[in-house]
Design a protein around this motif. Sequence first.
Motif, PDB file in Angstrom:
ATOM      1  N   ILE A 120      -2.380   0.260  -6.398  1.00 32.41           N
ATOM      2  CA  ILE A 120      -3.267   1.223  -7.018  1.00 32.41           C
ATOM      3  C   ILE A 120      -3.177   2.807  -6.027  1.00 32.41           C
ATOM      4  CG2 ILE A 120      -5.647   2.034  -7.331  1.00 32.41           C
ATOM      5  CD1 ILE A 120      -4.441  -0.065  -8.933  1.00 32.41           C
ATOM      6  N   VAL A 123      -0.104   5.271  -6.017  1.00 31.23           N
ATOM      7  CA  VAL A 123      -0.628   5.423  -7.631  1.00 31.23           C
ATOM      8  C   VAL A 123      -1.034   6.445  -7.264  1.00 31.23           C
ATOM      9  CG1 VAL A 123      -1.975   5.729  -9.729  1.00 31.23           C
ATOM     10  CG2 VAL A 123      -0.969   3.391  -9.076  1.00 31.23           C
ATOM     11  N   LEU A 124      -2.272   6.591  -6.575  1.00 35.94           N
ATOM     12  CA  LEU A 124      -3.299   7.656  -6.087  1.00 35.94           C
ATOM     13  C   LEU A 124      -2.638   8.523  -4.711  1.00 35.94           C
ATOM     14  CD1 LEU A 124      -6.656   5.974  -4.988  1.00 35.94           C
ATOM     15  CD2 LEU A 124      -5.902   6.975  -6.813  1.00 35.94           C
ATOM     16  N   TRP A 125      -1.885   8.236  -3.393  1.00 29.61           N
ATOM     17  CA  TRP A 125      -1.072   9.209  -3.375  1.00 29.61           C
ATOM     18  C   TRP A 125       0.082   9.506  -3.828  1.00 29.61           C
ATOM     19  CZ3 TRP A 125      -3.049  11.284   1.626  1.00 29.61           C
ATOM     20  CH2 TRP A 125      -4.070  10.231   1.334  1.00 29.61           C
ATOM     21  N   MET A 126       0.577   8.908  -4.484  1.00 29.68           N
ATOM     22  CA  MET A 126       2.499   9.650  -5.528  1.00 29.68           C
ATOM     23  C   MET A 126       1.541  10.270  -6.538  1.00 29.68           C
ATOM     24  SD  MET A 126       3.992   7.405  -8.119  1.00 29.68           S
ATOM     25  CE  MET A 126       4.931   7.861  -9.525  1.00 29.68           C
ATOM     26  N   PHE A 127       0.548  10.740  -6.750  1.00 35.07           N
ATOM     27  CA  PHE A 127      -0.493  10.943  -7.696  1.00 35.07           C
ATOM     28  C   PHE A 127      -0.358  12.653  -7.113  1.00 35.07           C
ATOM     29  CE2 PHE A 127      -3.335  13.463 -10.482  1.00 35.07           C
ATOM     30  CZ  PHE A 127      -2.667  14.229 -11.424  1.00 35.07           C
ATOM     31  N   MET A 128      -1.497  12.995  -5.818  1.00 35.59           N
ATOM     32  CA  MET A 128      -1.651  13.962  -4.991  1.00 35.59           C
ATOM     33  C   MET A 128       0.071  14.788  -4.670  1.00 35.59           C
ATOM     34  SD  MET A 128      -5.068  13.400  -3.217  1.00 35.59           S
ATOM     35  CE  MET A 128      -4.424  12.057  -1.762  1.00 35.59           C
ATOM     36  N   ALA A 132       5.485  17.783  -9.057  1.00 36.39           N
ATOM     37  CA  ALA A 132       5.241  18.877 -10.719  1.00 36.39           C
ATOM     38  C   ALA A 132       3.718  19.157 -10.427  1.00 36.39           C
ATOM     39  CB  ALA A 132       5.378  18.158 -12.335  1.00 36.39           C
ATOM     40  N   ASN A 133       3.176  18.132  -9.814  1.00 32.81           N
ATOM     41  CA  ASN A 133       1.145  18.577 -10.538  1.00 32.81           C
ATOM     42  C   ASN A 133       0.539  18.288  -9.798  1.00 32.81           C
ATOM     43  OD1 ASN A 133       2.150  16.098 -10.688  1.00 32.81           O
ATOM     44  ND2 ASN A 133       0.897  16.189 -13.400  1.00 32.81           N
ATOM     45  N   GLY A 134       0.836  17.313  -8.297  1.00 28.16           N
ATOM     46  CA  GLY A 134      -0.225  16.866  -7.235  1.00 28.16           C
ATOM     47  C   GLY A 134      -0.792  18.386  -6.216  1.00 28.16           C
ATOM     48  N   ILE A 135      -1.880  18.075  -6.502  1.00 30.08           N
ATOM     49  CA  ILE A 135      -2.281  19.009  -5.178  1.00 30.08           C
ATOM     50  C   ILE A 135      -1.925  18.883  -3.870  1.00 30.08           C
ATOM     51  CG2 ILE A 135      -4.660  17.488  -4.781  1.00 30.08           C
ATOM     52  CD1 ILE A 135      -6.451  19.110  -5.167  1.00 30.08           C
ATOM     53  N   GLU A 138       1.537  20.575  -4.271  1.00 29.18           N
ATOM     54  CA  GLU A 138       1.032  22.500  -4.250  1.00 29.18           C
ATOM     55  C   GLU A 138       0.762  22.922  -3.427  1.00 29.18           C
ATOM     56  OE1 GLU A 138      -1.914  24.407  -7.039  1.00 29.18           O
ATOM     57  OE2 GLU A 138       0.019  24.047  -8.761  1.00 29.18           O
ATOM     58  N   TRP A 166      -3.689   4.523   4.737  1.00 29.63           N
ATOM     59  CA  TRP A 166      -5.088   4.433   4.405  1.00 29.63           C
ATOM     60  C   TRP A 166      -5.280   3.698   4.022  1.00 29.63           C
ATOM     61  CZ3 TRP A 166      -6.672   3.982  -0.873  1.00 29.63           C
ATOM     62  CH2 TRP A 166      -7.791   4.520  -1.044  1.00 29.63           C
ATOM     63  N   ILE A 235       5.973   1.207  -6.442  1.00 25.65           N
ATOM     64  CA  ILE A 235       5.156   2.279  -7.411  1.00 25.65           C
ATOM     65  C   ILE A 235       5.292   3.555  -6.696  1.00 25.65           C
ATOM     66  CG2 ILE A 235       2.780   3.963  -7.654  1.00 25.65           C
ATOM     67  CD1 ILE A 235       2.407   0.788  -9.438  1.00 25.65           C
ATOM     68  N   LEU A 238      10.398   3.270  -5.178  1.00 23.63           N
ATOM     69  CA  LEU A 238      11.308   2.389  -5.953  1.00 23.63           C
ATOM     70  C   LEU A 238      12.323   1.925  -4.685  1.00 23.63           C
ATOM     71  CD1 LEU A 238      11.510   2.990  -9.498  1.00 23.63           C
ATOM     72  CD2 LEU A 238      10.659   1.119  -8.226  1.00 23.63           C
TER      73      LEU A 238
ATOM     74  N   ASN B  43       1.233  19.595 -15.774  1.00 23.48           N
ATOM     75  CA  ASN B  43       1.865  20.558 -14.868  1.00 23.48           C
ATOM     76  C   ASN B  43       1.058  21.716 -13.883  1.00 23.48           C
ATOM     77  OD1 ASN B  43       5.163  20.023 -14.934  1.00 23.48           O
ATOM     78  ND2 ASN B  43       4.521  20.693 -17.367  1.00 23.48           N
ATOM     79  N   THR B  44       0.376  21.463 -14.143  1.00 19.84           N
ATOM     80  CA  THR B  44      -0.988  22.565 -13.695  1.00 19.84           C
ATOM     81  C   THR B  44      -2.114  21.656 -12.755  1.00 19.84           C
ATOM     82  OG1 THR B  44      -1.840  21.955 -15.517  1.00 19.84           O
ATOM     83  CG2 THR B  44      -0.892  24.370 -14.847  1.00 19.84           C
ATOM     84  N   VAL B  45      -2.556  21.777 -11.322  1.00 20.97           N
ATOM     85  CA  VAL B  45      -3.329  21.272 -10.610  1.00 20.97           C
ATOM     86  C   VAL B  45      -4.807  21.571 -11.124  1.00 20.97           C
ATOM     87  CG1 VAL B  45      -4.602  20.933  -8.605  1.00 20.97           C
ATOM     88  CG2 VAL B  45      -1.579  21.240  -9.259  1.00 20.97           C
ATOM     89  N   ILE B 238       3.956   3.980 -14.749  1.00 19.24           N
ATOM     90  CA  ILE B 238       4.055   5.399 -14.026  1.00 19.24           C
ATOM     91  C   ILE B 238       5.298   5.003 -14.317  1.00 19.24           C
ATOM     92  CG2 ILE B 238       5.083   5.163 -11.719  1.00 19.24           C
ATOM     93  CD1 ILE B 238       1.735   5.034 -10.975  1.00 19.24           C
ATOM     94  N   HIS B 239       6.371   4.121 -14.252  1.00 18.30           N
ATOM     95  CA  HIS B 239       7.747   4.023 -14.963  1.00 18.30           C
ATOM     96  C   HIS B 239       7.835   4.058 -16.043  1.00 18.30           C
ATOM     97  CE1 HIS B 239       8.492   4.481 -10.274  1.00 18.30           C
ATOM     98  NE2 HIS B 239       7.234   3.391 -10.433  1.00 18.30           N
ATOM     99  N   TRP B 247      -1.059  11.574 -16.821  1.00 18.34           N
ATOM    100  CA  TRP B 247      -1.673  10.825 -15.701  1.00 18.34           C
ATOM    101  C   TRP B 247      -3.436  10.767 -16.072  1.00 18.34           C
ATOM    102  CZ3 TRP B 247       0.665   9.465 -11.805  1.00 18.34           C
ATOM    103  CH2 TRP B 247       1.474   9.643 -11.664  1.00 18.34           C
TER     104      TRP B 247
END
Lengths: 293, 281
Positions: A120, A123-128, A132-135, A138, A166, A235, A238, B43-45, B238-239, B247
């Motif tokens: 998990i 997942v959290l860090w991957m998303f950030m 494409a859309n990580g804060i 960006e 973390w 996660i 790979l 595609n946006t934050v 995810i995969h 998301w």
Amino acid sequence: MEKKTTFSNRWLPYVLVAPQITITLIFFIWPAGQALYQSFFVEDPFGLSTQFVWFDNFKDVLGDPLYFDSIVITAVFSLATTFLALGVSLLLAVMANRVVRGAGVYKVMLLWPYAVAPAIAGVLWMFMFSPANGIVAEALTAMGYDWNYLLNGNQAMALVVIAAAWKQVSYNFLFFLAGLQMIPKALIEASAIDGAGPARRFWTIVFPLLSPTAFFLMVVNIVYAFFDTFGIIHIITLGGPAGATNTLVYKVYNDGFIGLDLGGSAAQSVILMLIVAALTVVQFRFLERKVQY
Amino acid sequence: MVENRPFLTFLSHAILIIGVAVIAFPIYVALVTSSHHAADVLNTVQPWFGDQMIANFTSVLQSGRRSVGAVPVERMMINSTIMALGIMAGKIVISILSAFAVVYFRFPFRMVFFWVIFMTLMLPVEVRILPTYKVVSDLGLLDSFGGLTLPLIASATATFLFRQFFLTVPDELTEAARMDGAGPIRFFFTILLPLSRTNIAALAVILFIYGWNQYLWPLLITTQNDMTTVVMGMQKMIHVDDAVPQWNLTMATALLAMAPPIAVVIIMQRQFVKGLVESEK
């Protein structure tokens, strides 16, 4: 240390140890024996024939440049994770030890990541950090940094290190704080009277007294980075890109389950068992007497 | 502290607050993401909360991502609960029994048993995955709760913890019990077990988290969707091939997956700390 008073019963003790011994034999000793046995054989992919090959699997594994890469990757990953997690948690523990008000609140606020599964955390860090859309991704791009961990191996490594560290900060924080609270106040006061400032007191008194705790945590963190971070890597990356985060444990899984190289995977398992055995001995022999908490 | 320097106190608080904020930031991002439509986070934050939170959580809990063949998260949470409680109870029961035998009896092969248990420390599931998988499949335990829990139940640390604790129980208690005519089983249930209550509670917290958070093992031995645990279920979200990553739903599931163990840590804080410090001894 042994008990003076014991019970005598011919069969009861065997009944009592039976469940644990049975489970251990079936799910630990037997598979470990199998791994050892398999590591000396080459099996065709259909499992129809096997051939005894002495140490050829080990020679293949150790002679494989990819395995050498994996050793280096594992070393970089575990050292980076360990030092990041130890550094951050030591800083926070020293600060928490200073404050009188709110220490309990800070403690709770820092403890909970321990309960988050490595997968998990991944997942959290991957998303950030997702390009494409990580804060965070960006923000990095806005600062002119070319961030894409899916293509850049070093960035992928940095990301798994951050996610792994973390999760481990809370654990280290707890032990550091306990270690700090064990240090006698009189020592600190004496050196303050002698005119030592906070920084000097920390490096000449607190830090040396804390070093057994730090060493203990270092071993625990290395073990964690080796064996408990499979979920994070599985996660986020790979093992990629191009094997940049293919640690030893991930490689055993990948070669065995995905590549179906049974002999090679077994040989790798045996090598890993030797590493765990060594780390366990260090943990028990060396640390049991030195660390007090 | 020794001297009163308001600036240093201020600095300590500032660093701690920054630390707490950095540590908690991923949760904030997950919460915000889980409160939007899938298209809004593709595609946006999104910096702030949307209005879809309840809808998203209800959707994953009740239906999951059926389009990619996943089961409702509700089902996964039940599986995770059974697995975590099974591992927790199993480890405690077999450890306390074997520790009792090793400490309170003298019998042939005592030390052999002790070392066999000790060896499990050196064999984490990650290093013996293939052969253990084979054993479980030969026993017909794939896709079953037995297969999910049994191979993870043996625990050297829990055994050592109980052994350590039993050694501190005064001999006088045992003598008194024996003088009153109590046999070993009676002694265990009326004296030893009640004395071990706090240790058991501390260990239970740590073991519940350990069981809940398992990832590699359930990933290997469950193939049927309705045996998925919530932590390993993340991987399927995810995969995904040939589907738009959702998301908002993924983050909602991640939050659900970490809620029970975090709740346990916060509610059982004292036992958690005790369990952590003691199980590493």
